[in-house]
Design an enzyme around this catalytic site. Structure first.
Site, short mmCIF file in Angstrom:
data_model
loop_
_atom_site.label_atom_id
_atom_site.label_comp_id
_atom_site.label_asym_id
_atom_site.label_seq_id
_atom_site.Cartn_x
_atom_site.Cartn_y
_atom_site.Cartn_z
N GLY A 10 0.84 -1.21 0.00
CA GLY A 10 0.00 0.00 0.00
C GLY A 10 0.86 1.25 0.00
N ASP A 31 0.42 -8.83 1.39
CA ASP A 31 -0.58 -7.91 0.84
C ASP A 31 -1.42 -8.69 -0.19
OD1 ASP A 31 -0.42 -4.45 0.50
OD2 ASP A 31 -1.87 -5.66 -0.62
N THR A 95 -12.78 -6.53 7.42
CA THR A 95 -11.32 -6.50 7.21
C THR A 95 -10.62 -5.90 8.43
OG1 THR A 95 -11.73 -6.06 4.88
CG2 THR A 95 -9.49 -5.67 5.66
N TYR A 149 -15.98 2.97 9.79
CA TYR A 149 -14.51 2.94 9.73
C TYR A 149 -13.92 3.37 11.08
CZ TYR A 149 -9.76 4.22 8.33
OH TYR A 149 -8.39 4.31 8.24
#
Ligand code: UDP
Length: 342
Positions: A10, A31, A95, A149
Site C-alpha cells: 500500500g 498484501d 477487514t 470505519y
C-alpha cells in the site's frame, strides 16, 4: 531485524518497507493487492533482503507462519479511504476488525511485538482542538456509513490494549492524521492526489462542502520514520500516539495552494457532500493532532511545509508520465535500430 509488514504494497506500507530495508533489516510484505499495488513494491523486488507474499491477512495459516518468522509486525493492512468505507461498510468492518484480531492472536503465541496503525478518524466529531490521545472518542450513529470505519479502528485499538494487558503482547498504537505523499491514490477519496491530478489535467478541482473544513497533512517520510522509532522505543509499548503535522489548512486553502504550485488554470468547483458521497454523509470540520506525546517520546517534528509536500506530490504524479514518454522513445529508437539492421 526481520520485520513483517501487512499491507506492505500500500501507500504507507511500501514507504515503510523501503525505509526498513535502507536501515539493513530483512523485510517481508504480506498484501492481497486489494487496494495496494504491485507497482508500489516493484523496485524492491531486486533487494536480497526483501520478500513479498501475495495473500490475504485473513489467511490464518500463512499469517501465523510469517509472524513466527519475524521479530516485529507492522500491521497496516486495512480497508481505508472514505469512498471505500461509504461504498463497502461490511468489507470495512470485517477487514479491519477480523484481521487485527488474527494478527494479535498469532503474535500472542510467541509474544511478538506488534505496531498497529489506527487513524485520526477515531476522534470522530470531537470538537476539543487539538486532539489528545486520552480524549473521549465521539463517534456518530451506525446509520451514517462513515462511522463504521472510525468504529472498526477504535475496536482495533481496544483489542490491542486488551491483548497487551491480558496476554502481555507488546503493542504500540498510532493514529495517523491524513498521511500524504507519492504513491497515494485518489481512487478511495484522498483529497491531495485528487486535487493535484485534477489540476494537472486542467479539469475542475472538486471541493466537497463549503471547503471551510480543515485538515493537517503529514508527510509520509516523517510518518514512516516515526513508525520505526516508536516500534523500537520501549516506552511506547502499551501506548497510543498521534502522528502527523499540526499545520492546519482549510480545503479551500489547499485547493488554492495546489493551483499555485501546479500552475494550473483549473476552475474550482464546490460539490455538496450528498453529490460526492450520497445521503447522510457527515464530515469532520476540524482535525488537528496534539503532538506533545510523540515529541516527548522520540523527538518527532514534521520536516516539510504544506507547499513542499504539494510540490513533491506534483512531481511524483508528473514523473510516471515522463517515464512512459522515455520508455516510448527508447522503444522507438530500438525499432529504428532494428529496422536499420534489417
Ligand atoms: N475532499 C474534497 N474533495 C475531494 C476529496 C476530499 O473536498 O475530491 C475533502 C473531504 O470532504 C474532507 C477533506 O477533503 O473534508 C479530506 O478528505 P480525505 O478523504 O482526504 O480524508 P478525511 O480526512 O476525510 O479522512
Amino acid at each position: 531485524m526481520h520485520v513483517l509488514i501487512t499491507g506492505g504494497a500500500g501507500f504507507v506500507g511500501s514507504h515503510l518497507a523501503e525505509a526498513l530495508l535502507r536501515q539493513g533489516n530483512n523485510v517481508t510484505v504480506l498484501d492481497d493487492l486489494s487496494t495496494g499495488s504491485i507497482l508500489n513494491i516493484q523496485h524492491l523486488k531486486r533487494e536480497r533482503r526483501f520478500v513479498y507474499v501475495i495473500d490475504s491477512v485473513m489467511h490464518r495459516a500463512v499469517l501465523a507462519e510469517l509472524i513466527d518468522e519475524c521479530d516485529i509486525v507492522y500491521h497496516l493492512a486495512a480497508a481505508v479511504g472514505v469512498r471505500l468505507v461509504v461504498d463497502s461498510p461490511v468489507r470495512t468492518l470485517h477487514t479491519n476488525i477480523r484481521a487485527t484480531e488474527l494478527v494479535l492472536e498469532a503474535a500472542k503465541k510467541k509474544k511478538k511485538k506488534v505496531l498497529i496503525t489506527s487513524t485520526s478518524e477515531v476522534y470522530g466529531k470531537a470538537t476539543k482542538i487539538p486532539f489528545h490521545e486520552d480524549d473521549d472518542l465521539v463517534i456518530g450513529p451506525p446509520v451514517r456509513g462513515r462511522w463504521s470505519y472510525a468504529c472498526s479502528k477504535a475496536i482495533d485499538e481496544f483489542l490491542a490494549i486488551a491483548y497487551h494487558r491480558e496476554h502481555g503482547v507488546p503493542v504500540v498504537l498510532v493514529r495517523l492524521f491524513n498521511t500524504v505523499g507519492p504513491r497515494q491514490t485518489g481512487t478511495y477519496g484522498m483529497v491531495l492526489p485528487r486535487f493535484v491530478s485534477q489540476a494537472l489535467a486542467g479539469s475542475p478541482i472538486t471541493i466537497y462542502g463549503d471547503g471551510t473544513q480543515s485538515r493537517c497533512f503529514g508527510w509520509v517520510g516523517d510518518v514512516v520514520q516515526a513508525l520505526i522509532k516508536l516500534s523500537t522505543h520501549d516506552g511506547a509499548v502499551g501506548s497510543i500516539f498521534n502522528i502527523g503535522s499540526d499545520q492546519e489548512v482549510t480545503i479551500n486553502e489547499l485547493a488554492a495552494v495546489v493551483k499555485e504550485e501546479t500552475g494550473s488554470s483549473s476552475p474550482i468547483r464546490h460539490l455538496s457532500y450528498e453529490e460526492a458521497y450520497g445521503k447522510d454523509f457527515e464530515d469532520m470540520s476540524r482535525r488537528v493532532p496534539d503532538l506533545s506525546r510523540i515529541r516527548t517520546a522520540i523527538g518527532y517534528s514534521p520536516t516539510k511545509s504544506l507547499r513542499e509536500i504539494v510540490q513533491a506530490v506534483t512531481d511524483s504524479l508528473i514523473q510516471p508520465n515522463l517515464r512512459e514518454t522515455e520508455d516510448a522513445s527508447v522503444a522507438v529508437n530500438l525499432a529504428a535500430t532494428l529496422a536499420q539492421a534489417d
